[in-house]
Design a protein around this motif. Structure first.
Motif, PDB file in Angstrom:
ATOM      1  N   PRO A 192       2.296 -39.717  38.526  1.00  0.00           N
ATOM      2  CA  PRO A 192       1.707 -40.596  37.513  1.00  0.00           C
ATOM      3  C   PRO A 192       2.669 -40.859  36.356  1.00  0.00           C
ATOM      4  N   SER A 193       2.379 -41.893  35.593  1.00  0.00           N
ATOM      5  CA  SER A 193       3.124 -42.127  34.361  1.00  0.00           C
ATOM      6  C   SER A 193       2.949 -40.918  33.436  1.00  0.00           C
ATOM      7  N   HIS A 194       3.995 -40.588  32.683  1.00  0.00           N
ATOM      8  CA  HIS A 194       3.933 -39.372  31.867  1.00  0.00           C
ATOM      9  C   HIS A 194       4.993 -39.405  30.776  1.00  0.00           C
ATOM     10  N   TRP A 195       4.786 -38.583  29.757  1.00  0.00           N
ATOM     11  CA  TRP A 195       5.755 -38.379  28.696  1.00  0.00           C
ATOM     12  C   TRP A 195       6.564 -37.111  28.974  1.00  0.00           C
ATOM     13  N   LEU A 196       7.826 -37.124  28.573  1.00  0.00           N
ATOM     14  CA  LEU A 196       8.702 -35.961  28.692  1.00  0.00           C
ATOM     15  C   LEU A 196       9.317 -35.683  27.329  1.00  0.00           C
ATOM     16  N   ILE A 197       9.103 -34.458  26.814  1.00  0.00           N
ATOM     17  CA  ILE A 197       9.679 -34.090  25.519  1.00  0.00           C
ATOM     18  C   ILE A 197      11.046 -33.439  25.726  1.00  0.00           C
ATOM     19  N   TYR A 198      11.917 -33.609  24.733  1.00  0.00           N
ATOM     20  CA  TYR A 198      13.254 -33.000  24.743  1.00  0.00           C
ATOM     21  C   TYR A 198      13.441 -32.140  23.492  1.00  0.00           C
ATOM     22  N   ILE A 199      14.050 -30.979  23.696  1.00  0.00           N
ATOM     23  CA  ILE A 199      14.423 -30.085  22.607  1.00  0.00           C
ATOM     24  C   ILE A 199      15.937 -30.169  22.410  1.00  0.00           C
ATOM     25  N   ALA A 200      16.382 -30.263  21.170  1.00  0.00           N
ATOM     26  CA  ALA A 200      17.813 -30.271  20.879  1.00  0.00           C
ATOM     27  C   ALA A 200      18.400 -28.873  21.084  1.00  0.00           C
ATOM     28  N   VAL A 201      19.611 -28.808  21.624  1.00  0.00           N
ATOM     29  CA  VAL A 201      20.310 -27.532  21.809  1.00  0.00           C
ATOM     30  C   VAL A 201      21.778 -27.706  21.441  1.00  0.00           C
ATOM     31  N   ASN A 202      22.441 -26.597  21.181  1.00  0.00           N
ATOM     32  CA  ASN A 202      23.870 -26.639  20.880  1.00  0.00           C
ATOM     33  C   ASN A 202      24.714 -26.851  22.123  1.00  0.00           C
ATOM     34  N   ASP A 203      24.263 -26.309  23.262  1.00  0.00           N
ATOM     35  CA  ASP A 203      25.060 -26.309  24.486  1.00  0.00           C
ATOM     36  C   ASP A 203      24.118 -26.438  25.677  1.00  0.00           C
ATOM     37  N   THR A 204      24.074 -27.608  26.282  1.00  0.00           N
ATOM     38  CA  THR A 204      23.148 -27.859  27.386  1.00  0.00           C
ATOM     39  C   THR A 204      23.428 -26.947  28.574  1.00  0.00           C
ATOM     40  N   ASP A 205      24.690 -26.731  28.905  1.00  0.00           N
ATOM     41  CA  ASP A 205      25.012 -25.900  30.068  1.00  0.00           C
ATOM     42  C   ASP A 205      24.610 -24.451  29.849  1.00  0.00           C
ATOM     43  N   ALA A 206      24.849 -23.940  28.648  1.00  0.00           N
ATOM     44  CA  ALA A 206      24.464 -22.564  28.355  1.00  0.00           C
ATOM     45  C   ALA A 206      22.947 -22.418  28.357  1.00  0.00           C
ATOM     46  N   THR A 207      22.235 -23.419  27.847  1.00  0.00           N
ATOM     47  CA  THR A 207      20.772 -23.368  27.845  1.00  0.00           C
ATOM     48  C   THR A 207      20.239 -23.425  29.270  1.00  0.00           C
ATOM     49  N   ALA A 208      20.856 -24.249  30.118  1.00  0.00           N
ATOM     50  CA  ALA A 208      20.441 -24.329  31.518  1.00  0.00           C
ATOM     51  C   ALA A 208      20.595 -22.978  32.206  1.00  0.00           C
ATOM     52  N   GLU A 209      21.670 -22.285  31.921  1.00  0.00           N
ATOM     53  CA  GLU A 209      21.873 -20.967  32.507  1.00  0.00           C
ATOM     54  C   GLU A 209      20.832 -19.983  31.994  1.00  0.00           C
ATOM     55  N   ARG A 210      20.496 -20.091  30.730  1.00  0.00           N
ATOM     56  CA  ARG A 210      19.479 -19.205  30.162  1.00  0.00           C
ATOM     57  C   ARG A 210      18.118 -19.471  30.794  1.00  0.00           C
ATOM     58  N   VAL A 211      17.787 -20.741  31.028  1.00  0.00           N
ATOM     59  CA  VAL A 211      16.537 -21.085  31.707  1.00  0.00           C
ATOM     60  C   VAL A 211      16.455 -20.372  33.050  1.00  0.00           C
ATOM     61  N   ARG A 212      17.530 -20.421  33.811  1.00  0.00           N
ATOM     62  CA  ARG A 212      17.543 -19.764  35.127  1.00  0.00           C
ATOM     63  C   ARG A 212      17.405 -18.250  34.985  1.00  0.00           C
TER      64      ARG A 212
END
Length: 255
Positions: free
Chosen positions: A200-220
């Motif tokens: 379905p149609s939907h909204w997606l929110i984004y949070i600002a981060v200093n380092d996208t790659d480091a945050t992606a690793e932290r998510v994992r």
């Protein structure tokens, strides 16, 4: 400097409806460094404010129904939430939760737009919304994935007073929603094989981060997954993740 007001129509707050509040507190505290402050008022149902430093940046509560998925929601600032609800219905949307008083804080309501995407509105009392935005660890952007561009443009223009600007710099059909001359959200058409018909149609929110790659690793590391890995865009390097309860969110290192 902490924000003390928002112009009507501007995104002013985000919160997560989660079936596992403890899991969500642990996940977002680990990923973004937020501290969780849970209300001891039984009437608040365990509602939690996430702080970045001493500034509120997001909320956490239980879903509106047991069948509802874990989902992030955003709130548009309004001077009169009852009038906003009337405009939603007049523009072909739906009032999911009628305007209600949040004691000591303000008034809110929950809606679906003309294409079924959910959003909320907030009429501030003592609580105006997020104390900081567009800084690492806080709300940065909001994006509507929609089937019908023209319908959404008309709906949000009537309900929130938004104007639009087509942006060719993104290398795709992309629309900027504006309050006055300031871009406050984006819109993309759900076209192509990456968007199955049952999404379905939907909204997606984004949070600002200093380092996208480091945050992606932290998510994992803390049990989340990535639906879109770190990717460069004209706005900055971004990724889209799924938390441990199934809620989808994005994060971006803004340029």
């Amino acid at each position: 400097m902490k924000l003390t007001r928002y112009d009507p129509g501007t995104p002013c707050w985000i919160d997560l409806g989660s079936p596992d509040l403890d899991a969500s507190k642990a996940f977002y505290s680990a990923v973004f460094g937020w501290t969780a402050h849970t209300s001891d008022d039984p009437a608040m149902g365990g509602y939690t404010i996430f702080n970045l430093g001493d500034s509120p940046v997001a909320g956490l509560g239980t879903p509106m129904s047991e069948a509802a998925p874990s989902t992030w929601t955003w709130y548009a600032a309004t001077d009169n939430v009852d009038a906003t609800a009337a405009r939603v219905e007049g523009a072909g949307g739906k009032v999911v939760a009628a305007p209600m008083e949040i004691p000591g804080a303000g008034r809110m309501a929950v809606f679906m737009d003309c294409d079924g995407a959910a959003f909320s509105a907030w009429q501030p009392g003592q609580f105006v919304g997020a104390g900081v935005v567009n800084e690492p660890g806080s709300f940065a952007w909001n994006e509507l994935m929609v089937r019908e561009i023209d319908g959404a443009t008309d709906f949000y223009g009537k309900v929130l007073g938004w104007t639009t600007q087509k942006n060719a710099d993104f290398g795709m059909e992309y629309t900027l929603f504006q309050v006055g001359d300031r871009a406050i959200a984006g819109m993309m058409p759900m076209a192509g094989d990456q968007w199955p018909e049952d999404v379905p149609s939907h909204w997606l929110i984004y949070i600002a981060v200093n380092d996208t790659d480091a945050t992606a690793e932290r998510v994992r590391e803390v049990g989340g997954t990535l639906s879109i890995p770190p990717t460069d865009s004209p706005a900055g390097r971004f990724a889209v993740a799924v938390d441990t309860t199934g809620a989808v969110f994005g994060f971006v290192t803004l340029t």
